[in-house]
Design a protein around this motif. Structure first.
Motif, PDB file in Angstrom:
ATOM      1  N   ALA A 157       0.850  -1.125  -0.338  1.00 22.60           N
ATOM      2  CA  ALA A 157      -0.168   0.175  -0.051  1.00 22.60           C
ATOM      3  C   ALA A 157       0.919   1.058   0.559  1.00 22.60           C
ATOM      4  CB  ALA A 157      -0.891  -0.354   1.279  1.00 22.60           C
ATOM      5  N   ALA A 158       2.039   1.854   0.308  1.00 19.41           N
ATOM      6  CA  ALA A 158       3.111   2.387   0.820  1.00 19.41           C
ATOM      7  C   ALA A 158       3.605   2.831  -0.802  1.00 19.41           C
ATOM      8  CB  ALA A 158       3.514   2.350   1.953  1.00 19.41           C
TER       9      ALA A 158
ATOM     10  N   SER B 260      -1.250  12.766   0.850  1.00 19.68           N
ATOM     11  CA  SER B 260      -1.330  11.225   0.548  1.00 19.68           C
ATOM     12  C   SER B 260      -1.893  10.060   1.836  1.00 19.68           C
ATOM     13  CB  SER B 260       0.270  11.158   0.736  1.00 19.68           C
ATOM     14  OG  SER B 260       0.299  11.950  -0.396  1.00 19.68           O
ATOM     15  N   GLY B 261      -1.981  10.428   2.689  1.00 18.73           N
ATOM     16  CA  GLY B 261      -2.668  10.073   3.686  1.00 18.73           C
ATOM     17  C   GLY B 261      -3.654   9.312   3.710  1.00 18.73           C
ATOM     18  N   ARG B 262      -4.711  10.142   2.938  1.00 17.72           N
ATOM     19  CA  ARG B 262      -6.240   9.330   2.480  1.00 17.72           C
ATOM     20  C   ARG B 262      -5.570   8.565   1.688  1.00 17.72           C
ATOM     21  NH1 ARG B 262     -10.732  11.541   4.112  1.00 17.72           N
ATOM     22  NH2 ARG B 262     -12.716  10.244   2.326  1.00 17.72           N
ATOM     23  N   LEU B 263      -5.589   8.368   0.432  1.00 16.51           N
ATOM     24  CA  LEU B 263      -4.682   7.715  -0.403  1.00 16.51           C
ATOM     25  C   LEU B 263      -4.545   6.403   0.186  1.00 16.51           C
ATOM     26  CD1 LEU B 263      -4.282   6.796  -3.408  1.00 16.51           C
ATOM     27  CD2 LEU B 263      -2.782   8.201  -3.263  1.00 16.51           C
ATOM     28  N   PHE B 264      -3.246   6.494   1.466  1.00 13.23           N
ATOM     29  CA  PHE B 264      -2.792   5.358   2.171  1.00 13.23           C
ATOM     30  C   PHE B 264      -3.620   4.744   2.545  1.00 13.23           C
ATOM     31  CE2 PHE B 264      -0.934   3.684   5.301  1.00 13.23           C
ATOM     32  CZ  PHE B 264       0.078   2.284   4.585  1.00 13.23           C
TER      33      PHE B 264
ATOM     34  N   ARG C  82       0.903   8.861  -6.381  1.00 14.69           N
ATOM     35  CA  ARG C  82       1.723  10.609  -5.759  1.00 14.69           C
ATOM     36  C   ARG C  82       2.617  10.504  -6.891  1.00 14.69           C
ATOM     37  NH1 ARG C  82      -2.106  12.891  -4.284  1.00 14.69           N
ATOM     38  NH2 ARG C  82      -1.606  14.544  -3.054  1.00 14.69           N
ATOM     39  N   LYS C  83       3.564   9.935  -7.305  1.00 16.97           N
ATOM     40  CA  LYS C  83       4.563  10.415  -8.392  1.00 16.97           C
ATOM     41  C   LYS C  83       3.796  10.952  -9.717  1.00 16.97           C
ATOM     42  CE  LYS C  83       8.604   9.464  -9.462  1.00 16.97           C
ATOM     43  NZ  LYS C  83       9.466  10.143  -9.181  1.00 16.97           N
TER      44      LYS C  83
END
Length: 355
Positions: free
Chosen positions: A69-70, A87-91, A77-78
């Protein structure tokens, strides 16, 4: 759980978490990602026992999936640095979609190695059958609603409702398991049995009727108990032949692996000169899908020869009449259903060997 359930679970989670930004695509992304842990079925581990016991291994590890997941978060994001979500929500979304797959699997009977590579036995809470429409239906309806009406305010509410209802139902299965275990312990105490291992699991497609089992050396005790029962649990005594078989299979790595994976909940039968091991946890009385011939016995000399590349024992299809009786038994404890009669098929030759 079955693939459909994992698909709709992943879809609803990603829809609820990222549907505001991704729209209907969130459902598709979540559905695809939710199936990733099961891609290990494409790996040939060497023989049938290895294929069974290494499935739900590294690909279902919470450690591995968190790392995945990370990595996916970094790559996404890249590629899309200006997405409206953090990014926190995506992870969190990716981790939930991936990790809820093995967590849900751990509620079934099979056994899921959540903490691989740590040397811990598989987790098998065994409170829900591998296919349960009451769990899947709310998530399926939520996904279909999201695809039809989109993931605006109403569409998101469908995802929240589907996840809530399915989670509440999953929680209720733990209450059913507690009921079954309570009746099993009471029956064992009444008969003065102190087993080495016990087990309880719902019968196919429901949580009203439960199959309970206790292994005690060369015997095991099996019974059925349901929410609507009014009579004490009746346990039927059946043979495991464990002492005899394990002496013959002392050097068998497959037998050792099966004993670890199942927690010694195995039955052995000598059929047509072959020692056949049966995982008693899975399936239903008389029909257990995971059976393996581990050794052959020479009828003239009695010498045992281990089978190096073990194959799965040929299976009959589940008896439709037995399934109907199970459904009737869930609603009426007076239904004439004999576990001893159903289990007799475990001593019969494989279907292709019958004349």
């Amino acid at each position: 759980m079955d693939s459909v359930t994992q698909i709709v679970l992943g879809a609803s989670i990603q829809g609820a978490m990222l549907g505001r930004w991704q729209g209907r695509k969130a459902l598709i992304y979540g559905a695809a990602l939710g199936t990733v842990p099961d891609l290990d079925v494409l790996i040939d581990y060497g023989d049938a026992v290895a294929d069974m016991t290494y499935h739900r291994g590294f690909s279902h590890s919470l450690f591995v999936l968190a790392i995945l997941a990370a990595l996916l978060t970094w790559l996404i994001r890249k590629r899309w640095p200006d997405a409206g979500y953090s990014s926190g929500r995506l992870f969190a979304t990716l981790a939930l979609v991936l990790c809820t797959h093995p967590l849900l699997d751990s509620f079934t009977t099979y056994g899921t190695q959540l903490f691989w590579p740590l040397p811990m036995p598989p987790v098998a809470i065994s409170s829900i059958f591998i296919i349960d429409p009451l769990y899947t239906l709310p998530l399926l309806l939520a996904m279909l609603a999201g695809l039809v009406i989109g993931l605006g305010r109403s569409g998101l509410r469908w995802q929240y409702a589907g996840l809530l209802l399915s989670s509440l139902y999953l929680g209720s299965t733990l209450i059913g398991k507690q009921m079954a275990d309570h009746h099993l312990q009471a029956a064992l105490a009444q008969q003065g049995i102190q087993p080495q291992a016990t087990f309880s699991t719902p019968t196919p497609f429901n949580t009203l009727l439960w199959r309970v089992m206790a292994v005690d050396g060369d015997n095991y005790y099996e019974g059925l108990v349901g929410w609507l029962d009014h009579e004490p649990l009746n346990l039927i005594k059946l043979p495991t032949r464990a002492s005899e078989a394990r002496q013959a299979l002392l050097e068998s790595p497959q037998d050792q692996r099966l004993r670890w994976f199942t927690g010694d909940r195995l039955r052995y039968d000598l059929i047509d000169g072959q020692w056949v091991a049966t995982d008693l946890r899975l399936g239903m009385s008389g029909y257990h899908p995971f059976r393996f011939a581990l050794a052959t016995v020479d009828p003239a000399t009695g010498e045992t020869a281990l089978i190096s590349e073990v194959e799965q024992w040929p299976q009959r299809r589940p008896d439709a009449a037995a399934l109907r009786l199970m459904a009737e038994r869930a609603l009426d404890a007076r239904t004439p259903l004999s576990i001893a009669e159903l289990s007799r098929s475990l001593t019969e030759p494989a279907p292709h060997q019958q004349r």
